[in-house]
Design a protein around this motif. Structure first.
Motif, PDB file in Angstrom:
ATOM      1  N   UNK A  81       2.292  -2.333  -0.244  1.00  0.00           N
ATOM      2  CA  UNK A  81       2.833  -2.729  -1.617  1.00  0.00           C
ATOM      3  C   UNK A  81       4.277  -1.538  -1.821  1.00  0.00           C
ATOM      4  N   UNK A  82       4.027  -0.341  -1.447  1.00  0.00           N
ATOM      5  CA  UNK A  82       5.001   0.433  -1.637  1.00  0.00           C
ATOM      6  C   UNK A  82       6.250   0.061  -0.935  1.00  0.00           C
ATOM      7  N   UNK A  95      10.641   1.192 -10.104  1.00  0.00           N
ATOM      8  CA  UNK A  95      11.174   2.455  -9.838  1.00  0.00           C
ATOM      9  C   UNK A  95      10.367   3.561 -10.630  1.00  0.00           C
ATOM     10  N   UNK A  96       9.925   3.521 -11.611  1.00  0.00           N
ATOM     11  CA  UNK A  96       8.850   4.570 -11.966  1.00  0.00           C
ATOM     12  C   UNK A  96       7.503   4.205 -11.197  1.00  0.00           C
ATOM     13  N   UNK A 126      10.126   6.886   3.019  1.00  0.00           N
ATOM     14  CA  UNK A 126       8.857   7.599   2.949  1.00  0.00           C
ATOM     15  C   UNK A 126       7.719   6.558   2.704  1.00  0.00           C
ATOM     16  N   UNK A 127       7.904   5.330   2.055  1.00  0.00           N
ATOM     17  CA  UNK A 127       6.761   4.311   2.061  1.00  0.00           C
ATOM     18  C   UNK A 127       6.289   3.626   3.601  1.00  0.00           C
ATOM     19  N   UNK A 128       7.492   3.697   4.572  1.00  0.00           N
ATOM     20  CA  UNK A 128       7.224   3.440   5.755  1.00  0.00           C
ATOM     21  C   UNK A 128       6.482   4.255   6.273  1.00  0.00           C
ATOM     22  N   UNK A 153       3.443   6.287  -4.083  1.00  0.00           N
ATOM     23  CA  UNK A 153       3.358   6.993  -2.778  1.00  0.00           C
ATOM     24  C   UNK A 153       2.542   8.330  -3.090  1.00  0.00           C
ATOM     25  N   UNK A 154       3.017   9.120  -4.037  1.00  0.00           N
ATOM     26  CA  UNK A 154       2.054  10.364  -4.471  1.00  0.00           C
ATOM     27  C   UNK A 154       0.506  10.026  -4.284  1.00  0.00           C
ATOM     28  N   UNK A 155       0.067   8.824  -4.720  1.00  0.00           N
ATOM     29  CA  UNK A 155      -1.360   8.628  -4.747  1.00  0.00           C
ATOM     30  C   UNK A 155      -1.789   8.302  -3.179  1.00  0.00           C
TER      31      UNK A 155
END
Length: 102
Positions: free
Chosen positions: A38-39, A13-14, A54-56, A20-22
């Motif tokens: 991975x995300x 979770x952390x 968001x990851x997708x 995602x930000x990276x």
């Protein structure tokens, strides 16, 4: 059912928002395809629909940058459905727009 233990889930979770930000800060370049995959895997394990969408979306952008058109379309359709299930019409529209460009 969540396959992660409590401590693994907390760590994931952390890690996921930072990952995602990276990816986003790196401009969804072709070299972020692995990180995006991975995300997506982490978001699936967490069963977190907004983060999965968001990851997708990151995976669509990265795969488009890498020229992986078929993967981008498949992932994009899933992203659009995830955004729709979450009630995010703008996200759904953006995902469908990217699919159209593939």
């Amino acid at each position: 059912m969540n396959a992660l233990s409590g401590s693994e889930s907390s760590a994931a979770s952390a890690r996921l928002p930072a990952l995602l930000e990276d990816i986003e800060m790196r401009g969804f370049s072709a070299d972020t395809v692995g990180a995006a995959a991975e995300a997506v895997a982490i978001a699936r394990e967490l069963s977190d629909l907004p983060l999965l969408a968001r990851a997708l979306y990151c995976a669509v952008e990265a795969n488009l940058a890498a020229g992986n058109w078929e993967t981008a379309v498949v992932v994009g359709e899933e992203a659009a459905r995830a955004f729709a299930r979450n009630g995010d019409r703008l996200g759904e529209y953006k995902a469908r727009y990217l699919i159209g460009g593939a």
